[in-house]
Design a protein around this motif. Structure first.
Motif, PDB file in Angstrom:
ATOM      1  N   VAL A  94      43.248 -14.782  66.107  1.00 34.59           N
ATOM      2  CA  VAL A  94      43.253 -15.323  67.478  1.00 34.59           C
ATOM      3  C   VAL A  94      44.253 -14.533  68.334  1.00 34.59           C
ATOM      4  O   VAL A  94      43.956 -14.142  69.470  1.00 34.59           O
ATOM      5  CB  VAL A  94      43.577 -16.844  67.448  1.00 34.59           C
ATOM      6  N   ILE A  95      45.421 -14.261  67.768  1.00 34.38           N
ATOM      7  CA  ILE A  95      46.429 -13.478  68.510  1.00 34.38           C
ATOM      8  C   ILE A  95      45.878 -12.079  68.788  1.00 34.38           C
ATOM      9  O   ILE A  95      46.019 -11.536  69.891  1.00 34.38           O
ATOM     10  CB  ILE A  95      47.763 -13.414  67.719  1.00 34.38           C
ATOM     11  N   GLU A  96      45.222 -11.495  67.790  1.00 34.30           N
ATOM     12  CA  GLU A  96      44.647 -10.149  67.936  1.00 34.30           C
ATOM     13  C   GLU A  96      43.636 -10.115  69.090  1.00 34.30           C
ATOM     14  O   GLU A  96      43.622  -9.187  69.902  1.00 34.30           O
ATOM     15  CB  GLU A  96      43.964  -9.775  66.616  1.00 34.30           C
ATOM     16  N   GLN A  97      42.792 -11.155  69.163  1.00 34.47           N
ATOM     17  CA  GLN A  97      41.779 -11.195  70.238  1.00 34.47           C
ATOM     18  C   GLN A  97      42.425 -11.328  71.605  1.00 34.47           C
ATOM     19  O   GLN A  97      41.920 -10.810  72.599  1.00 34.47           O
ATOM     20  CB  GLN A  97      40.822 -12.362  70.009  1.00 34.47           C
ATOM     21  N   ILE A 137      47.012  -9.580  53.990  1.00 33.72           N
ATOM     22  CA  ILE A 137      47.296  -9.202  55.388  1.00 33.72           C
ATOM     23  C   ILE A 137      47.539  -7.693  55.476  1.00 33.72           C
ATOM     24  O   ILE A 137      47.076  -7.027  56.407  1.00 33.72           O
ATOM     25  CB  ILE A 137      48.476 -10.032  55.936  1.00 33.72           C
ATOM     26  N   LYS A 138      48.220  -7.169  54.476  1.00 35.40           N
ATOM     27  CA  LYS A 138      48.462  -5.716  54.450  1.00 35.40           C
ATOM     28  C   LYS A 138      47.130  -4.956  54.426  1.00 35.40           C
ATOM     29  O   LYS A 138      46.965  -3.957  55.131  1.00 35.40           O
ATOM     30  CB  LYS A 138      49.297  -5.365  53.211  1.00 35.40           C
ATOM     31  N   SER A 139      46.176  -5.465  53.659  1.00 37.54           N
ATOM     32  CA  SER A 139      44.894  -4.740  53.606  1.00 37.54           C
ATOM     33  C   SER A 139      44.163  -4.858  54.947  1.00 37.54           C
ATOM     34  O   SER A 139      43.517  -3.911  55.381  1.00 37.54           O
ATOM     35  CB  SER A 139      44.041  -5.217  52.425  1.00 37.54           C
ATOM     36  N   GLY A 144      42.730  -1.655  59.867  1.00 37.60           N
ATOM     37  CA  GLY A 144      42.689  -1.678  61.327  1.00 37.60           C
ATOM     38  C   GLY A 144      42.143  -2.974  61.913  1.00 37.60           C
ATOM     39  O   GLY A 144      41.915  -3.076  63.115  1.00 37.60           O
ATOM     40  N   LEU A 145      41.946  -3.987  61.076  1.00 39.40           N
ATOM     41  CA  LEU A 145      41.388  -5.248  61.588  1.00 39.40           C
ATOM     42  C   LEU A 145      42.462  -6.127  62.223  1.00 39.40           C
ATOM     43  O   LEU A 145      42.181  -6.960  63.076  1.00 39.40           O
ATOM     44  CB  LEU A 145      40.688  -6.017  60.458  1.00 39.40           C
ATOM     45  N   LEU A 146      43.686  -5.963  61.779  1.00 39.11           N
ATOM     46  CA  LEU A 146      44.803  -6.745  62.339  1.00 39.11           C
ATOM     47  C   LEU A 146      45.980  -5.811  62.556  1.00 39.11           C
ATOM     48  O   LEU A 146      46.201  -4.902  61.756  1.00 39.11           O
ATOM     49  CB  LEU A 146      45.279  -7.805  61.338  1.00 39.11           C
TER      50      LEU A 146
END
Ligand SMILES: N=CN[C@@H](CCC(=O)O)C(=O)O
Ligand SMILES: [Zn+2]
Length: 349
Positions: A94-97, A137-139, A144-146
């Motif tokens: 959500v933050i990323e969006q 989360i690291k992956s 590049g997804l997050l």
């Protein structure tokens, strides 16, 4: 004209307000009384886990736009109301969006260790975070997804102890996140010394920090993020900001926007910092701009008006800039325009 404000600590992704807990606190309940009864962060976790991404994004965007109108051009945003991997990642998504939907810069923080989930001990939760959350989360970051900028824990009695916090922060740092955590808020645990040893970028709260903790932070260059709204709401002893400044610790400011401290406006935070933390208006301005940018590792592009940095600035309709701090609650009248990366993104009606 002033540089855009930087809010170094917020929890802006959540569903379900806690106005009923405000009433309980006014009637004498402490923050931890409510937390231990299953309210507080747990109440927000239940509501946030039940909410879908669209609902969370929509309320986040509204909150970020209100911050914009109050002069914020860079803000730190935490997860931490999911606690399990699925819901923590949902919050980070959500933050990323939001990054591409609002004209302000976001520094995102993984705060899966914000509370101990109901079905786990702190030890079990720590193991889960170390072995499952952070690697996953690291992956997502590697693919590049997050983009996750910081790792956070709530290091406190009844939440995560110093050893557990140290392990989480170190593994988060190894995964590429900056250490930026909640320490020394309600009890003196000497987490400031631990954070300084790990090379933390920033430690927030610090109401109970010891003189040795201040010295350690000064030595390591760790920024102290003071949160006057929390001390005000919870009637806590304010952090020893004068001692920190005297010892050479850079003090930053954050709104700590969350369902316990419902404040989106840095000019109000600056006023509280002056009155409650005994800062001058100049110190509050430095704390809410360049020092906050430094707490987020972004002072090379944010936090001051300098050649080569982003053109983030506020135009004020006031005889002097101090009116932004002095006119408590009237900041939207004082700010006549907000400029982000050279574009006017808000104008007073
Ligand atoms: N102290 C821990 N976290 C937040 C409060 C979060 C909440 O109460 O929901 C803080 O910084 O004040
Ligand atoms: Zn917080």
């Amino acid at each position: 004209m002033l540089t855009g404000l930087v809010d170094a600590h917020t929890h802006p992704v959540w569903a379900g307000d806690r106005v009923h807990e405000f009433a309980m606190k006014l009637a004498g309940a402490t923050y931890m009384d409510i937390h231990q009864m299953g309210g507080g962060i747990h109440f927000t976790v239940n509501n946030t886990c039940s909410a879908n991404e669209e609902t969370l994004l929509s309320s986040l965007l509204t909150r970020l736009r209100q911050m914009n109108q109050s002069g914020t051009t860079l803000v730190e945003c935490k997860s931490g109301y999911g606690l399990d991997l699925e819901n923590e990642v949902k919050m980070l998504r959500v933050i990323e969006q939001a990054r591409t939907r609002v004209p302000l810069e976001i520094s995102s923080t993984y705060c899966g260790a914000h509370a101990v989930p109901k079905n786990k001990t702190a030890e079990e939760a720590t193991k889960d975070i170390l072995e499952s959350h952070i690697p996953h989360i690291k992956s997502l970051m590697s693919s590049g997804l997050l983009r996750v900028d910081n790792v956070d824990v709530f290091c406190e009695v009844g939440v995560f102890d110093v050893a557990q916090s140290r392990a989480i922060l170190q593994v988060g740092k190894d995964a590429g996140m900056q250490i930026n955590f909640h320490g020394e808020e309600l009890n003196r645990l000497h987490s400031a010394e631990m954070g300084a040893e790990l090379g933390a970028h920033a430690i927030s709260h610090l109401e109970e920090v010891s003189p040795a903790g201040i010295t350690a932070m000064a030595r390591s260059g760790t920024v102290a993020v003071a949160l006057p709204t929390t001390a005000y709401m919870l009637r806590l002893r304010p952090p020893p900001v004068r001692d920190m400044i005297q010892q050479g610790v850079a003090v930053a400011l954050g709104s700590d926007f969350n369902p316990n401290a419902h404040c989106l406006a840095m000019p109000i935070v600056m006023n509280l910092a002056c009155v409650m933390l005994h800062m001058s208006m100049q110190e509050a301005l430095a704390a809410a701009t360049i020092n906050s940018a430094q707490a987020l590792g972004q002072s090379s592009m944010h936090g001051s008006l300098e050649k080569g940095k982003w053109g983030n600035l506020l135009l004020l309709d006031a005889p002097t800039w101090e009116h932004l701090v002095y006119q408590l609650g009237c900041h939207t009248n004082v700010i006549s325009a907000v400029v982000f990366k050279g574009e006017v993104i808000h104008e007073k009606l």
